[in-house]
Design a protein around this motif. Structure first.
Motif, PDB file in Angstrom:
ATOM      1  N   ALA A   1     -35.713  11.973  22.442  1.00 23.55           N
ATOM      2  CA  ALA A   1     -36.902  11.203  22.812  1.00 23.55           C
ATOM      3  C   ALA A   1     -37.648  11.862  23.965  1.00 23.55           C
ATOM      4  CB  ALA A   1     -36.504   9.778  23.186  1.00 23.55           C
ATOM      5  N   ALA A   2     -36.905  12.377  24.944  1.00 21.71           N
ATOM      6  CA  ALA A   2     -37.544  13.062  26.077  1.00 21.71           C
ATOM      7  C   ALA A   2     -38.233  14.346  25.619  1.00 21.71           C
ATOM      8  CB  ALA A   2     -36.507  13.365  27.157  1.00 21.71           C
ATOM      9  N   LYS A   3     -37.604  15.086  24.725  1.00 21.27           N
ATOM     10  CA  LYS A   3     -38.226  16.306  24.205  1.00 21.27           C
ATOM     11  C   LYS A   3     -39.560  15.991  23.540  1.00 21.27           C
ATOM     12  CE  LYS A   3     -34.110  19.130  23.130  1.00 21.27           C
ATOM     13  NZ  LYS A   3     -33.371  19.742  21.999  1.00 21.27           N
ATOM     14  N   LYS A   4     -39.589  14.914  22.762  1.00 23.31           N
ATOM     15  CA  LYS A   4     -40.824  14.552  22.065  1.00 23.31           C
ATOM     16  C   LYS A   4     -41.924  14.172  23.057  1.00 23.31           C
ATOM     17  CE  LYS A   4     -39.073  13.273  17.525  1.00 23.31           C
ATOM     18  NZ  LYS A   4     -39.108  12.268  16.423  1.00 23.31           N
ATOM     19  N   GLN A   5     -41.552  13.418  24.090  1.00 22.80           N
ATOM     20  CA  GLN A   5     -42.561  13.011  25.072  1.00 22.80           C
ATOM     21  C   GLN A   5     -43.095  14.187  25.871  1.00 22.80           C
ATOM     22  OE1 GLN A   5     -42.563   9.694  27.591  1.00 22.80           O
ATOM     23  NE2 GLN A   5     -41.353   8.374  26.260  1.00 22.80           N
ATOM     24  N   LEU A   6     -42.271  15.207  26.051  1.00 24.08           N
ATOM     25  CA  LEU A   6     -42.645  16.327  26.911  1.00 24.08           C
ATOM     26  C   LEU A   6     -43.032  17.574  26.122  1.00 24.08           C
ATOM     27  CD1 LEU A   6     -39.843  15.752  29.556  1.00 24.08           C
ATOM     28  CD2 LEU A   6     -42.311  15.490  29.941  1.00 24.08           C
ATOM     29  N   ALA A   7     -43.256  17.400  24.825  1.00 26.98           N
ATOM     30  CA  ALA A   7     -43.538  18.556  23.961  1.00 26.98           C
ATOM     31  C   ALA A   7     -44.826  19.280  24.358  1.00 26.98           C
ATOM     32  CB  ALA A   7     -43.610  18.105  22.507  1.00 26.98           C
TER      33      ALA A   7
ATOM     34  N   GLY B   1     -32.575  15.618  32.529  1.00 28.99           N
ATOM     35  CA  GLY B   1     -32.428  17.067  32.459  1.00 28.99           C
ATOM     36  C   GLY B   1     -33.602  17.715  31.742  1.00 28.99           C
ATOM     37  N   VAL B   2     -34.035  17.099  30.656  1.00 30.73           N
ATOM     38  CA  VAL B   2     -35.200  17.619  29.922  1.00 30.73           C
ATOM     39  C   VAL B   2     -36.428  17.588  30.824  1.00 30.73           C
ATOM     40  CG1 VAL B   2     -36.671  17.335  27.894  1.00 30.73           C
ATOM     41  CG2 VAL B   2     -34.213  16.856  27.723  1.00 30.73           C
ATOM     42  N   ALA B   3     -36.613  16.474  31.541  1.00 32.52           N
ATOM     43  CA  ALA B   3     -37.760  16.372  32.442  1.00 32.52           C
ATOM     44  C   ALA B   3     -37.694  17.419  33.559  1.00 32.52           C
ATOM     45  CB  ALA B   3     -37.817  14.967  33.045  1.00 32.52           C
ATOM     46  N   ALA B   4     -36.485  17.689  34.048  1.00 34.53           N
ATOM     47  CA  ALA B   4     -36.324  18.663  35.136  1.00 34.53           C
ATOM     48  C   ALA B   4     -36.830  20.042  34.739  1.00 34.53           C
ATOM     49  CB  ALA B   4     -34.861  18.728  35.557  1.00 34.53           C
TER      50      ALA B   4
END
Length: 438
Positions: A220-226, A193-196
């Motif tokens: 973890a996804a938020k950090k990678q996509l910050a 969902g974060v990636a979407a």
């Protein structure tokens, strides 16, 4: 099970282990979310549908990623009228609070004669509100994250939330979304969902920011996509302190201590008191309350209150208790004392402060009005609750008249020359006057 009891009456030093949280090591999740993010980037909706089956247990072979209008209608038919009224009640209070909080659109002040400066507050174009579903359904999280987005005037506020096994969104969440004024609800949770919302898919719009609590997968996804998506301040496991002096009712303090302890085994919850009587009353009452709770929630609470990150702390005096609170900087602080207002003025660090025995954390979490998405893990030392400001950005404004220009130019030129910026100095030199004279 034995409730943890920490006796600090013989020293004013606060042990470091009592200030620690159950902060998860994200290394495992960071490694695992990388391929999920890649799949969503490459395959869009197809990846979201596959992950809904794999991770959320969705049974239907086909389902719409975006909640359809008919699903909103069905949710209103399925939900008890009393619950719909309660959701309306919560929305009204939360909206009123955030409307009062909203800054004026623009202000300007005359700094010197003919020189004006100020700010404009502009909403962010598109913000995603994350509503978790792992340990239940949380329409209150939708209310807390979406209401300030609408009040701030975000042109495109959207909800992302994991679907249930039936491929649908929780009824109360859809009802809350419509009552708040959100039309876009997407069935995608977790890292996918974060990636979407970071990349955008065929169905899910690309957003500029994401707010709301989530699992370690989400964090973890938020950090990678910050670098693509402003992740806001991460909201970690729940934590609370009930602070009391000798005037408090220990049974009541114990009742409120349980509130945040039932969120999960990684929560933190302490009763901090200078009264041995209050501590003993609470120790006696807590097991009785556990018997009134469902087994899962009682188990969560027992893990917290019988472990290293919860229980009862007896301090040397009330000053020592207050200092513990300030060093801990809890997400939620509830004060039971003779003069809670006076005690509040001595608190420097807390996400929220709830005053008196008639203001349990439950009210703040659901219906009082202030936002219940709060800084955790000591972040309350420098950060505050989710607010209208999190959905807006400030743009500085400057305006200098012909009459106000000479004084500012002279001083700006002097600093520019000292710092070695020749074109800065040139722009406020006699060259400008000559060009303007032409």
């Amino acid at each position: 099970m034995t409730i943890s009891f920490f006796d600090l009456t013989h020293s004013t030093e606060i042990p470091a282990n009592l200030l620690a949280r159950t902060e998860s090591d994200l290394s495992f999740f960071t490694e695992k979310v990388t391929p999920i993010i890649h799949e969503v980037k490459e395959k869009g909706d197809d990846a979201l549908i596959q992950f809904a089956r794999d991770f959320d247990g969705v049974i239907p072979q086909t389902f719409s990623i975006k909640a359809e209008e008919s699903e909103f209608d069905a949710a209103f038919n399925n939900l008890a009228p009393e619950l719909i009224e309660t959701i309306k009640y919560s929305v009204e209070n939360v909206r009123a609070f955030h409307q009062a909080q909203k800054p004026e659109e623009m202000w300007m002040k005359e700094m010197k004669p003919g020189a004006f400066a100020g700010d404009r507050h502009v909403p962010i174009d598109a913000v995603a509100c994350y509503v978790p579903r792992g340990k239940g359904s949380f329409p209150s999280v939708l209310i807390m994250t979406a209401v300030p987005a609408v009040v701030a005037g975000v042109p495109r506020p959207v909800i992302i939330t994991p679907p249930g096994p039936d491929g649908k969104v929780d009824d109360a969440t859809l009802v809350a979304a419509r009552l708040v004024g959100i039309k876009e609800v997407y069935k995608c949770g977790g890292a996918q969902g974060v990636a979407a919302v970071a990349f955008g898919t065929e169905s899910v719009p690309k957003c500029l920011k994401i707010v709301g609590p989530g699992s370690p997968w989400v964090v973890a996804a938020k950090k990678q996509l910050a670098h693509l998506l402003d992740p806001g301040v991460p909201a970690g496991p729940s934590e609370s302190i009930i602070l009391t002096d000798d005037s408090a009712n220990g049974k009541l303090a114990a009742l409120d201590l349980l509130i945040e302890s039932e969120h999960g085994p990684d929560s933190s919850a302490f009763l901090v008191t200078s009264s041995e009587r209050v501590a003993n009353e609470a120790l006696t009452a807590i097991p009785e309350y556990w018997q009134k709770m469902p087994e899962q929630r009682a188990s969560f609470s027992q893990t917290v209150l019988c472990g290293e990150h919860g229980g009862i702390i007896l301090t040397k005096d009330f000053e020592h208790a207050i200092e513990f609170v300030n060093q801990y900087a809890p997400e939620h602080l509830e004060i039971h004392s003779t003069e809670p207002m006076a005690t509040m003025t001595r608190i420097r660090n807390a996400g929220e402060i709830l005053l008196g025995e008639h203001t349990p954390i439950s009210l703040g979490n659901f219906v009082l009005g202030p936002n219940a998405v709060l800084p955790t893990n000591g972040a309350a030392k420098t950060a505050g609750p989710l607010s209208v400001f999190d959905y807006m950005k400030r743009i500085s404004i400057g305006y200098v008249t012909k009459e106000g220009y000479p004084e500012l130019a002279e001083n700006a030129k002097r600093l520019a020359e000292y710092e070695g910026f020749s074109s800065h100095a040139l722009a406020v030199s006699e060259v400008r006057q000559r060009i303007q004279g032409e």
